[in-house]
Design an enzyme around this catalytic site. Structure first.
Site, PDB file in Angstrom:
ATOM      1  N   TYR A   1     -12.326  60.227 144.286  1.00  0.00           N
ATOM      2  CA  TYR A   1     -11.922  59.746 142.925  1.00  0.00           C
ATOM      3  C   TYR A   1     -12.911  58.746 142.208  1.00  0.00           C
ATOM      4  O   TYR A   1     -12.871  57.810 142.775  1.00  0.00           O
ATOM      5  CB  TYR A   1     -10.532  59.309 142.913  1.00  0.00           C
ATOM      6  CG  TYR A   1      -9.699  59.459 141.758  1.00  0.00           C
ATOM      7  CD1 TYR A   1      -8.709  60.154 141.629  1.00  0.00           C
ATOM      8  CD2 TYR A   1     -10.014  58.480 140.609  1.00  0.00           C
ATOM      9  CE1 TYR A   1      -7.845  60.108 140.353  1.00  0.00           C
ATOM     10  CE2 TYR A   1      -9.276  58.563 139.437  1.00  0.00           C
ATOM     11  CZ  TYR A   1      -8.090  59.104 139.409  1.00  0.00           C
ATOM     12  OH  TYR A   1      -7.301  59.013 138.371  1.00  0.00           O
TER      13      TYR A   1
ATOM     14  N   GLY B   1       5.075  68.213 128.833  1.00  0.00           N
ATOM     15  CA  GLY B   1       5.789  67.630 129.789  1.00  0.00           C
ATOM     16  C   GLY B   1       5.815  66.065 129.267  1.00  0.00           C
ATOM     17  O   GLY B   1       6.642  65.731 128.256  1.00  0.00           O
TER      18      GLY B   1
ATOM     19  N   ARG C   1      -0.200  79.108 130.685  1.00  0.00           N
ATOM     20  CA  ARG C   1      -0.791  80.522 130.524  1.00  0.00           C
ATOM     21  C   ARG C   1       0.017  81.879 131.050  1.00  0.00           C
ATOM     22  O   ARG C   1      -0.110  82.919 130.368  1.00  0.00           O
ATOM     23  CB  ARG C   1      -2.302  80.675 130.728  1.00  0.00           C
ATOM     24  CG  ARG C   1      -3.257  79.474 130.149  1.00  0.00           C
ATOM     25  CD  ARG C   1      -4.584  80.060 129.650  1.00  0.00           C
ATOM     26  NE  ARG C   1      -4.534  81.070 129.125  1.00  0.00           N
ATOM     27  CZ  ARG C   1      -5.486  82.016 128.522  1.00  0.00           C
ATOM     28  NH1 ARG C   1      -6.718  81.371 128.815  1.00  0.00           N
ATOM     29  NH2 ARG C   1      -5.565  83.106 127.771  1.00  0.00           N
TER      30      ARG C   1
ATOM     31  N   SER D   1       4.735  61.526 133.495  1.00  0.00           N
ATOM     32  CA  SER D   1       4.335  63.176 133.709  1.00  0.00           C
ATOM     33  C   SER D   1       5.707  63.635 134.429  1.00  0.00           C
ATOM     34  O   SER D   1       6.617  63.142 134.979  1.00  0.00           O
ATOM     35  CB  SER D   1       3.353  63.182 134.573  1.00  0.00           C
ATOM     36  OG  SER D   1       3.482  62.361 135.901  1.00  0.00           O
TER      37      SER D   1
ATOM     38  N   ILE E   1       6.421  79.718 130.920  1.00  0.00           N
ATOM     39  CA  ILE E   1       6.831  78.327 130.893  1.00  0.00           C
ATOM     40  C   ILE E   1       7.855  77.986 131.897  1.00  0.00           C
ATOM     41  O   ILE E   1       8.839  78.760 131.964  1.00  0.00           O
ATOM     42  CB  ILE E   1       7.682  78.195 129.385  1.00  0.00           C
ATOM     43  CG1 ILE E   1       6.569  78.286 128.075  1.00  0.00           C
ATOM     44  CG2 ILE E   1       8.391  76.749 129.290  1.00  0.00           C
ATOM     45  CD1 ILE E   1       7.138  78.012 126.936  1.00  0.00           C
TER      46      ILE E   1
END
Length: 556
Positions: free
Chosen positions: A474, A137, A270, A209, A273
């Site tokens: 985080y 991507g 996996r 992204s 697509i």
């Protein structure tokens, strides 16, 4: 070259943009105290790409001819720079390998399909010729989801989805947008915003992204408290698989057996697509405000976030930094000699008189969106909660600064790498009752790892997403590496942190996926039965292991 934009091969973001500390007077002393690094020392120069020895492509000439016939002239590329750009993501491990020219296996060809039909032909070609396909991507992945397996002998093709970047349709009555999977965050929001809509999904990697990448890694965004994570936003999908195209219609909810939609979410290429998704969108809010707050300490801040999540309040952002990350945030502020600096100094003096330890204060940002009356009501409800826990309201100024800087932090990793330090992130999620002990255990695990390495290290944390039953913590960590084998040193710290997540009741990752980076902890997270179920799905859909093999399940 195509018109698809990519990040620089050796680091984050675009050429000519980077982190600078000269206008931030507190930054150098902060870093010196935290990890013993002198940031004023001259940075190491990044090698010119011409010095990089790139392994030759293994793609036969007839295969290049066949693939060019599928995607068109100029869209099946084998030049070295294209192949290196598509070899790794942007984790610290990836950046260290790139800077050290460690390229044991790179893709043999980069393919830029223009539509789903071309993707289907690429998959058909890969299965017929026993080749490997790795979807690509924006290249921002930090969990090892993009790299070819080192021992892979077959031809490896990176399938760059950057040409599939259109908002195809908006069902305005339902609030559903059908979008091609290769669109990057800014382009997506620009297209939606032109018609008065937003998806509201803003991960840290937003600028670089893609929608398909978000779905393939189960991404969360800064405003997930309001809009949901990508799993909640995604309603329909089109996925090209070896046996045809999987179509998941955009139904609000369904009880049609195990969720096929959920299986695709987080599948990292996996199970096929992803070419197109139908996502929930919302009208651009009339008003948006991000308000800053200060808490006396981390413990009271966590309790306040819990109480907000279980109240009637519905903010769009609930974020709070621990004392260490708060100190970091203050250290990255630009110099100020005006009224704001005097106000800040005055506030700190008042808090100190109240008995606050200024080394323990925690900075929070809470966001509100909607009609003015709704925003006012939400601010009032949240204000009642945070005041109960002793918080001080800072107003809109810090929130506006947060909005300006929120996508810039990854550039700091390059800055530190240039000076011999490694910095990266790990994040998890756990029930509210386990967050504080998990936080303490992770801090101790990291400190023990630094002691084992004999180096100064730093770890800081923020709560980034709240759910009814728990939240995401985080962590950002950094240390000065030895310059001999920094990846081995990184592994010691990263492993300590990840193991502490699992041992403390957290998950291996809340929104950065599994890839190869986190796969050693998968069984501890989802049990042996869960791993077997995942392996069974992969084997059923892709018996030839042509689709991004080696990701998620370490046994592959």
């Amino acid at each position: 070259m195509t018109d698809v934009a990519h990040m620089k091969w050796w680091g984050w973001g675009v050429e000519g943009v980077g982190f600078h500390h000269e206008d931030k007077p507190a930054f150098a002393p902060f870093v010196k105290k935290a990890v013993g690094l002198d940031v004023s020392a001259p940075p190491a120069a990044v090698d010119d790409f011409s010095t990089v020895d790139v392994p030759a492509s293994r793609l036969p000439g007839d295969a290049l001819t066949a693939l060019t016939a599928i995607v068109g002239a100029g869209y099946a590329l084998t030049d070295d720079l294209e192949r290196v750009v598509h070899t790794y993501g942007k984790s610290i491990r990836d950046l260290l390998r790139l800077r050290a020219h460690l390229l044991p296996r790179v893709p043999d060809v980069i393919l830029y399909p223009a539509d789903e039909a071309q993707v289907a032909l690429i998959v058909e070609w890969a299965v017929a010729n026993d080749a490997v396909l790795i979807p690509f991507g924006g290249g921002s992945n930090i969990s090892g989801s993009l790299e070819p397996p080192v021992a892979e002998e077959r031809v490896v093709a990176s399938v760059d989805m950057g040409r599939l970047r259109k908002v195809v349709d908006i069902d305005e009555y339902s609030g559903l947008a059908t979008v091609q999977a290769g669109v990057l965050g800014p382009d997506l929001e620009e297209q939606l915003g032109a018609r008065g809509w937003t998806m509201g999904h803003y991960p840290d990697s937003f600028t670089h992204s893609s929608l398909g990448g978000w779905i393939a890694t189960r991404s969360s965004g800064m405003q997930s408290d309001k809009y949901g994570d990508i799993a909640e936003i995604t309603k329909g999908l089109r996925v090209v698989q070896p046996n045809g195209t999987l179509v998941i219609r955009p139904i609000p909810n369904s009880s049609t057996g195990p969720s096929v939609r959920e299986a695709i979410l987080g599948s990292e290429g996996r199970l096929g697509i992803i070419t197109e998704a139908t996502v929930q969108v919302h009208r651009v809010p009339e008003r948006r405000e991000v308000i800053g707050y200060l808490f006396k300490d981390w413990e009271s801040a966590l309790v306040a976030m819990h109480d907000i999540s279980t109240s009637d309040a519905a903010p769009s952002i609930t974020r709070v930094s621990d004392a260490r990350e708060t100190g970091f945030s203050f250290a990255t502020r630009k110099a100020s000699t005006g009224i704001s600096s005097k106000v800040t100094a005055g506030l700190m003096a008042v808090l100190e008189k109240r008995g606050w330890d200024l080394d323990e204060i925690c900075l929070s940002f809470i966001g509100y969106e909607g009609a003015p009356s709704h925003v006012a009501r939400q601010k009032s409800m949240v204000g009642s909660v945070v005041r109960k826990h002793g918080a001080v309201t800072l107003g809109k100024g810090p929130g506006a600064l947060y909005d300006q800087k929120k996508f810039d932090t990854p550039y700091l990793r390059d800055f530190l790498l240039d000076r011999g330090a490694a910095a990266d992130v790990s994040e998890t999620a756990a029930p509210w009752s386990k967050l504080l002990p998990l936080y303490r255990n992770v801090r101790k695990a990291a400190d023990d790892a630094y002691a084992q390495l004999g180096t100064e290290g730093w770890i800081m944390c923020h709560l980034s997403h709240s759910e009814h039953s728990g939240a995401c913590l985080y962590f950002t960590f950094a240390f000065v590496h030895d310059g001999v084998d920094p990846i081995a040193q990184y592994d010691v710290v990263k492993s300590a942190i990840q193991s502490a997540f699992i041992a403390s009741g957290g998950t291996l990752s809340h929104h950065h996926a599994v890839g190869t980076e986190h796969s050693p902890w998968l069984e501890a997270d989802i049990s042996a039965g869960g791993v077997a179920l995942v392996q069974g799905m992969f084997a059923a859909v892709d018996p030839g292991k042509n689709l991004n093999p080696g990701k998620i399940v370490a046994a592959d």
